[in-house]
Motif scaffolding. Sequence first.
Motif, short mmCIF file in Angstrom:
data_model
loop_
_atom_site.label_atom_id
_atom_site.label_comp_id
_atom_site.label_asym_id
_atom_site.label_seq_id
_atom_site.Cartn_x
_atom_site.Cartn_y
_atom_site.Cartn_z
N MET A 80 0.81 -1.06 -0.04
CA MET A 80 -0.06 0.09 -0.09
C MET A 80 0.99 1.18 -0.22
N LYS A 81 0.63 2.11 -1.00
CA LYS A 81 1.36 3.27 -1.09
C LYS A 81 0.64 4.56 -0.59
N LYS B 160 5.27 13.26 -1.70
CA LYS B 160 6.18 12.33 -1.31
C LYS B 160 5.23 11.16 -0.95
N THR B 161 5.84 10.01 -0.89
CA THR B 161 5.22 8.83 -0.68
C THR B 161 5.97 7.94 0.35
N LYS B 162 4.94 7.27 1.11
CA LYS B 162 5.26 6.02 2.11
C LYS B 162 4.72 4.91 1.59
N THR B 163 5.35 3.67 1.69
CA THR B 163 5.00 2.48 1.17
C THR B 163 5.11 1.55 2.23
N PHE B 164 3.95 0.78 2.63
CA PHE B 164 3.89 -0.34 3.59
C PHE B 164 3.62 -1.63 2.75
N ASN B 165 4.62 -2.56 3.36
CA ASN B 165 4.84 -3.81 2.53
C ASN B 165 4.10 -4.81 3.51
N ARG B 166 3.80 -5.98 3.02
CA ARG B 166 3.41 -7.00 3.44
C ARG B 166 1.95 -6.69 4.08
N ILE B 167 1.13 -6.16 2.96
CA ILE B 167 -0.31 -6.10 3.33
C ILE B 167 -0.99 -7.39 3.04
N ARG B 168 -1.84 -7.49 4.15
CA ARG B 168 -2.83 -9.17 3.82
C ARG B 168 -3.36 -9.03 2.48
N LEU B 169 -3.15 -10.20 1.98
CA LEU B 169 -3.41 -10.52 0.57
C LEU B 169 -4.93 -10.39 0.33
N GLN B 170 -5.81 -10.83 1.48
CA GLN B 170 -7.20 -10.75 1.56
C GLN B 170 -7.74 -9.42 1.66
N ALA B 171 -6.87 -8.46 2.17
CA ALA B 171 -7.65 -7.02 2.45
C ALA B 171 -8.26 -6.54 1.34
N LEU C 242 -8.34 -1.14 3.25
CA LEU C 242 -7.04 -0.24 2.85
C LEU C 242 -7.28 0.97 3.12
N TYR C 243 -8.64 1.49 2.65
CA TYR C 243 -8.90 2.87 2.68
C TYR C 243 -8.94 3.32 3.93
N GLN C 244 -9.58 2.74 4.97
CA GLN C 244 -9.92 2.77 6.25
C GLN C 244 -8.34 3.14 7.05
N ALA C 245 -7.61 1.93 6.75
CA ALA C 245 -6.07 2.06 7.39
C ALA C 245 -5.43 3.19 6.85
N ALA C 246 -5.58 3.51 5.43
CA ALA C 246 -4.64 4.92 4.96
C ALA C 246 -5.18 6.06 5.44
N ASP C 247 -6.52 6.20 5.54
CA ASP C 247 -7.16 7.28 6.08
C ASP C 247 -6.69 7.37 7.53
N ALA C 248 -6.53 6.24 8.40
CA ALA C 248 -6.22 6.48 9.84
C ALA C 248 -4.74 7.07 9.93
N ILE C 249 -3.82 6.60 8.88
CA ILE C 249 -2.41 6.75 8.87
C ILE C 249 -2.16 8.21 8.50
N GLY C 250 -2.78 8.40 7.29
CA GLY C 250 -2.86 9.82 6.98
C GLY C 250 -3.35 10.99 7.77
N SER C 251 -4.28 10.51 8.81
CA SER C 251 -4.70 11.72 9.80
C SER C 251 -3.64 12.01 10.64
N LEU C 252 -2.50 11.18 10.86
CA LEU C 252 -1.36 11.43 11.62
C LEU C 252 -0.34 12.27 11.06
N SER C 253 -0.43 12.68 9.73
CA SER C 253 0.39 13.42 9.01
C SER C 253 0.06 14.91 9.08
N ALA C 254 1.05 15.83 8.93
CA ALA C 254 0.67 17.08 8.90
C ALA C 254 0.32 17.56 7.41
N GLN C 255 0.77 16.99 6.52
CA GLN C 255 0.33 17.06 5.24
C GLN C 255 -0.91 16.01 4.63
N PRO C 256 -1.57 16.73 3.77
CA PRO C 256 -2.77 16.10 3.44
C PRO C 256 -2.35 14.94 2.70
#
Length: 72
Positions: free
Chosen positions: A11-12, A28-39, A44-58
């Motif tokens: 997931m990028k 700028k990108t951040k890549t997360f490896n070893r994402i569950r194949l069945q996700a 993925l959107y919920q996880a990315a949204d949660a991680i993105g909310s921790l960043s100062a950049q949108p």
Amino acid sequence: MAQEILEASKMKLVFDYGLDEDNKPVYKTKTFNRIRLQASADQLYQAADAIGSLSAQPLWNIERNDTYQIGE
């Protein structure tokens, strides 16, 4: 007949860092490896949204990159 086997998933997250001195967008990108194949896309959107909310950049974009093995 050839078959494809899903081997890995990544997931990028792409963040918007504004404009450079030439008024071109900077990402700028951040890549997360070893994402569950069945996700699912929703998971993925919920996880990315949660991680993105921790960043100062949108969060600009979310990408999923799957790797398949092709064989018989």
